[in-house]
Design a protein around this motif. Structure first.
Motif, PDB file in Angstrom:
ATOM      1  N   GLY A   9      -3.229  18.870 -14.872  1.00 54.05           N
ATOM      2  CA  GLY A   9      -4.470  19.022 -14.129  1.00 54.05           C
ATOM      3  C   GLY A   9      -5.077  17.752 -13.564  1.00 54.05           C
ATOM      4  O   GLY A   9      -6.191  17.792 -13.017  1.00 54.05           O
ATOM      5  N   LYS A  10      -4.363  16.639 -13.628  1.00 49.41           N
ATOM      6  CA  LYS A  10      -4.899  15.400 -13.071  1.00 49.41           C
ATOM      7  C   LYS A  10      -4.523  15.280 -11.592  1.00 49.41           C
ATOM      8  O   LYS A  10      -3.518  15.823 -11.147  1.00 49.41           O
ATOM      9  N   THR A  11      -5.359  14.571 -10.858  1.00 52.72           N
ATOM     10  CA  THR A  11      -5.143  14.436  -9.417  1.00 52.72           C
ATOM     11  C   THR A  11      -4.324  13.197  -9.098  1.00 52.72           C
ATOM     12  O   THR A  11      -4.678  12.085  -9.499  1.00 52.72           O
ATOM     13  N   ALA A  12      -3.243  13.398  -8.390  1.00 53.59           N
ATOM     14  CA  ALA A  12      -2.457  12.286  -7.860  1.00 53.59           C
ATOM     15  C   ALA A  12      -2.932  11.995  -6.444  1.00 53.59           C
ATOM     16  O   ALA A  12      -3.392  12.894  -5.723  1.00 53.59           O
ATOM     17  N   HIS A  13      -2.832  10.734  -6.047  1.00 57.53           N
ATOM     18  CA  HIS A  13      -3.285  10.324  -4.722  1.00 57.53           C
ATOM     19  C   HIS A  13      -2.128   9.738  -3.917  1.00 57.53           C
ATOM     20  O   HIS A  13      -1.149   9.230  -4.481  1.00 57.53           O
ATOM     21  N   LEU A  14      -2.269   9.803  -2.601  1.00 53.21           N
ATOM     22  CA  LEU A  14      -1.291   9.240  -1.680  1.00 53.21           C
ATOM     23  C   LEU A  14      -1.957   8.099  -0.919  1.00 53.21           C
ATOM     24  O   LEU A  14      -3.037   8.267  -0.346  1.00 53.21           O
ATOM     25  N   PHE A  15      -1.299   6.936  -0.922  1.00 49.21           N
ATOM     26  CA  PHE A  15      -1.844   5.736  -0.304  1.00 49.21           C
ATOM     27  C   PHE A  15      -0.976   5.346   0.881  1.00 49.21           C
ATOM     28  O   PHE A  15       0.256   5.460   0.833  1.00 49.21           O
ATOM     29  N   THR A  16      -1.613   4.877   1.952  1.00 54.31           N
ATOM     30  CA  THR A  16      -0.905   4.531   3.176  1.00 54.31           C
ATOM     31  C   THR A  16      -1.077   3.052   3.486  1.00 54.31           C
ATOM     32  O   THR A  16      -2.210   2.549   3.549  1.00 54.31           O
ATOM     33  N   LEU A  17       0.044   2.355   3.669  1.00 57.97           N
ATOM     34  CA  LEU A  17       0.059   0.950   4.055  1.00 57.97           C
ATOM     35  C   LEU A  17       0.571   0.864   5.497  1.00 57.97           C
ATOM     36  O   LEU A  17       1.564   1.500   5.841  1.00 57.97           O
ATOM     37  N   THR A  18      -0.098   0.081   6.339  1.00 58.25           N
ATOM     38  CA  THR A  18       0.314  -0.074   7.728  1.00 58.25           C
ATOM     39  C   THR A  18       0.339  -1.553   8.100  1.00 58.25           C
ATOM     40  O   THR A  18      -0.310  -2.385   7.460  1.00 58.25           O
ATOM     41  N   ASN A  19       1.103  -1.873   9.137  1.00 54.64           N
ATOM     42  CA  ASN A  19       1.064  -3.228   9.694  1.00 54.64           C
ATOM     43  C   ASN A  19       0.920  -3.168  11.207  1.00 54.64           C
ATOM     44  O   ASN A  19       0.838  -2.082  11.808  1.00 54.64           O
ATOM     45  N   ALA A  20       0.903  -4.332  11.841  1.00 54.78           N
ATOM     46  CA  ALA A  20       0.623  -4.414  13.279  1.00 54.78           C
ATOM     47  C   ALA A  20       1.806  -4.000  14.139  1.00 54.78           C
ATOM     48  O   ALA A  20       1.667  -3.894  15.361  1.00 54.78           O
ATOM     49  N   HIS A  21       2.962  -3.746  13.551  1.00 51.84           N
ATOM     50  CA  HIS A  21       4.167  -3.467  14.321  1.00 51.84           C
ATOM     51  C   HIS A  21       4.592  -1.997  14.257  1.00 51.84           C
ATOM     52  O   HIS A  21       5.723  -1.663  14.609  1.00 51.84           O
ATOM     53  N   GLY A  22       3.697  -1.144  13.781  1.00 58.33           N
ATOM     54  CA  GLY A  22       3.982   0.280  13.761  1.00 58.33           C
ATOM     55  C   GLY A  22       4.701   0.776  12.537  1.00 58.33           C
ATOM     56  O   GLY A  22       5.144   1.929  12.492  1.00 58.33           O
ATOM     57  N   MET A  23       4.843  -0.070  11.531  1.00 56.33           N
ATOM     58  CA  MET A  23       5.490   0.366  10.291  1.00 56.33           C
ATOM     59  C   MET A  23       4.440   0.978   9.360  1.00 56.33           C
ATOM     60  O   MET A  23       3.321   0.455   9.222  1.00 56.33           O
ATOM     61  N   VAL A  24       4.797   2.087   8.728  1.00 56.45           N
ATOM     62  CA  VAL A  24       3.897   2.808   7.828  1.00 56.45           C
ATOM     63  C   VAL A  24       4.654   3.151   6.554  1.00 56.45           C
ATOM     64  O   VAL A  24       5.765   3.688   6.612  1.00 56.45           O
ATOM     65  N   VAL A  25       4.053   2.826   5.400  1.00 53.53           N
ATOM     66  CA  VAL A  25       4.645   3.151   4.104  1.00 53.53           C
ATOM     67  C   VAL A  25       3.638   3.982   3.321  1.00 53.53           C
ATOM     68  O   VAL A  25       2.461   3.627   3.227  1.00 53.53           O
ATOM     69  N   LYS A  26       4.105   5.091   2.751  1.00 55.16           N
ATOM     70  CA  LYS A  26       3.238   5.949   1.935  1.00 55.16           C
ATOM     71  C   LYS A  26       3.766   5.979   0.504  1.00 55.16           C
ATOM     72  O   LYS A  26       4.963   6.168   0.285  1.00 55.16           O
ATOM     73  N   VAL A  27       2.850   5.781  -0.439  1.00 55.89           N
ATOM     74  CA  VAL A  27       3.191   5.709  -1.855  1.00 55.89           C
ATOM     75  C   VAL A  27       2.195   6.561  -2.634  1.00 55.89           C
ATOM     76  O   VAL A  27       0.985   6.492  -2.385  1.00 55.89           O
ATOM     77  N   THR A  28       2.685   7.346  -3.580  1.00 56.76           N
ATOM     78  CA  THR A  28       1.788   8.072  -4.479  1.00 56.76           C
ATOM     79  C   THR A  28       1.798   7.412  -5.845  1.00 56.76           C
ATOM     80  O   THR A  28       2.816   6.847  -6.275  1.00 56.76           O
ATOM     81  N   ASN A  29       0.640   7.480  -6.517  1.00 56.80           N
ATOM     82  CA  ASN A  29       0.564   6.903  -7.862  1.00 56.80           C
ATOM     83  C   ASN A  29       1.192   7.801  -8.909  1.00 56.80           C
ATOM     84  O   ASN A  29       1.275   7.430 -10.081  1.00 56.80           O
ATOM     85  N   PHE A  30       1.677   8.979  -8.524  1.00 59.12           N
ATOM     86  CA  PHE A  30       2.512   9.756  -9.442  1.00 59.12           C
ATOM     87  C   PHE A  30       3.934   9.217  -9.348  1.00 59.12           C
ATOM     88  O   PHE A  30       4.600   9.316  -8.316  1.00 59.12           O
ATOM     89  N   GLY A  31       4.385   8.596 -10.410  1.00 59.39           N
ATOM     90  CA  GLY A  31       5.747   8.076 -10.463  1.00 59.39           C
ATOM     91  C   GLY A  31       6.005   6.898  -9.561  1.00 59.39           C
ATOM     92  O   GLY A  31       7.162   6.498  -9.384  1.00 59.39           O
ATOM     93  N   GLY A  32       4.936   6.317  -8.963  1.00 63.47           N
ATOM     94  CA  GLY A  32       5.148   5.202  -8.033  1.00 63.47           C
ATOM     95  C   GLY A  32       6.078   5.560  -6.893  1.00 63.47           C
ATOM     96  O   GLY A  32       6.779   4.706  -6.346  1.00 63.47           O
ATOM     97  N   ILE A  33       6.070   6.827  -6.480  1.00 59.42           N
ATOM     98  CA  ILE A  33       7.045   7.343  -5.525  1.00 59.42           C
ATOM     99  C   ILE A  33       6.717   6.887  -4.108  1.00 59.42           C
ATOM    100  O   ILE A  33       5.577   7.045  -3.647  1.00 59.42           O
ATOM    101  N   ILE A  34       7.707   6.339  -3.429  1.00 57.59           N
ATOM    102  CA  ILE A  34       7.613   6.078  -1.995  1.00 57.59           C
ATOM    103  C   ILE A  34       7.992   7.373  -1.284  1.00 57.59           C
ATOM    104  O   ILE A  34       9.142   7.801  -1.323  1.00 57.59           O
TER     105      ILE A  34
END
Length: 346
Positions: A9-34
């Motif tokens: 019942g705990k909430t996992a979150h999704l985090f988005t990292l971006t840079n100036a060249h159009g690259m986007v990385v998404k990571v969740t704090n559940f399992g450190g999953i990319i």
């Protein structure tokens, strides 16, 4: 943003990292999953170059560590056992008689504490923290872990690992990301051209335990000292690629180039740098079309490849391999960098 609810019942979150060249990385704090890495191709068109799912529920429903953070020990420990100072420890066994990727409930199944940070260069970063309790999955010691994901303006995803313990224990952290540099344009990854800076690989017995032999790659299907397509020599193997290489290194803790991968259709080029002694190459023969990933893509056999740095498998029981023992007062550190670029040809 919220990504879903865990089994308790705990909430996992999704985090988005971006840079100036159009690259986007998404990571969740559940399992450190990319869950996603968006990278432009040679025509500056973005594409998602890793396998994964659109929802947390798919990660919870049983899947082969897609994009996951592995620990306390990535790879195999033979018979799930090791000894420290003449004391025997029995770990959880989840791959036949062996311990694999942290056990039945490893770091890939934990909800990590997350903190979004900015480095001095204003680079986007996410820091995850987890305290692995003494006895978890059979490992001794309370292990305090920190893993930081940083997206640089050089189109690098840098993963920095740190761990501290209050008892002697073994640690081998890594990341189990499945790549497809064609971003789903090709059904398999067999046309990807790979080069690995390694002259030797780890020989495994039929139970996937190292024999202790480090065999020369020369004149074999495992020779990637010069670029070769993944599908060019696979028929020489009894299965597919699922091998650990001992990297050629000029120093013990320096960040060095371990491997490169080129995908001719998209022009995407991946360089892998690491501080670790070993590198695992696998072509995901275990994917069988039963998993449906992002955008309803079916993940069939060899639809992704893995290229993750780590210590060699079963190192706690192999005296000739680089050691993984962490003592109180010491700091475990590991850095992996995945650098993306484009080329018209290799």
């Amino acid at each position: 943003m919220a990504f879903g609810q865990t089994a308790d019942g705990k909430t996992a979150h999704l985090f988005t990292l971006t840079n100036a060249h159009g690259m986007v990385v998404k990571v969740t704090n559940f399992g450190g999953i990319i869950t996603s890495i968006q990278v432009p191709d040679k025509n500056n068109q973005p594409g998602d170059v890793v396998l994964g799912f659109d929802s947390l529920s798919s990660y919870l429903s049983g899947q082969p560590y897609l994009g996951a953070l592995l620990g306390r020990y990535g790879s195999f420990i033979g018979n799930g056992r090791f000894s420290i100072d003449n004391k025997d420890y029995q770990l959880a066994t989840n791959a036949g008689t062996n311990h694999l990727h942290g056990g039945k409930s490893g770091f890939d199944k934990k909800l990590w504490q997350a903190e979004e940070i900015r480095s001095g260069k204003k680079e986007a970063a996410l820091r995850l923290a987890y305290m692995s309790a003494n006895g978890e999955e059979g490992f001794p010691g309370n292990l305090d872990c920190r893993v930081t994901y940083t997206l640089t303006d050089q189109n690098e995803l840098r993963i920095d690992y740190e761990a501290r313990t209050d008892q002697k224990t073994h640690v081998n952290l890594t990341h189990h990301t499945y790549f497809d540099l064609s971003a789903g344009k090709n059904p398999t990854i067999l046309s990807h051209e790979v080069q690995i800076n390694a002259d030797r690989y780890v020989v495994m017995d039929p139970k996937m335990v190292p024999t202790g032999e480090l065999r020369e790659v020369k004149n074999s299907a495992l020779d990637f000292t010069k670029p070769a397509a993944l599908g060019s020599r696979m028929e020489q193997l009894p299965g597919a690629y699922d091998h650990n290489f001992l990297l050629n290194r000029s120093g013990n803790n320096a960040l060095q180039l371990a491997a490169t991968v080129f995908e001719p259709g998209s022009g995407r080029y991946l360089s892998v740098f690491t501080t670790e002694p070993g590198l695992e190459l696998a072509t995901a023969n275990w994917l069988n079309g039963k998993l449906k990933g992002k955008g309803n893509r079916v993940y069939a056999k060899q639809s992704g490849f893995l290229l993750y740095p780590q210590h060699l498998p079963d190192s706690p029981n192999q005296s000739a391999f680089p050691g993984t023992l962490l003592k109180p007062g010491e700091v475990y550190r590991q850095t992996t960098v995945y650098q993306f670029s484009v080329k018209t040809a290799r």
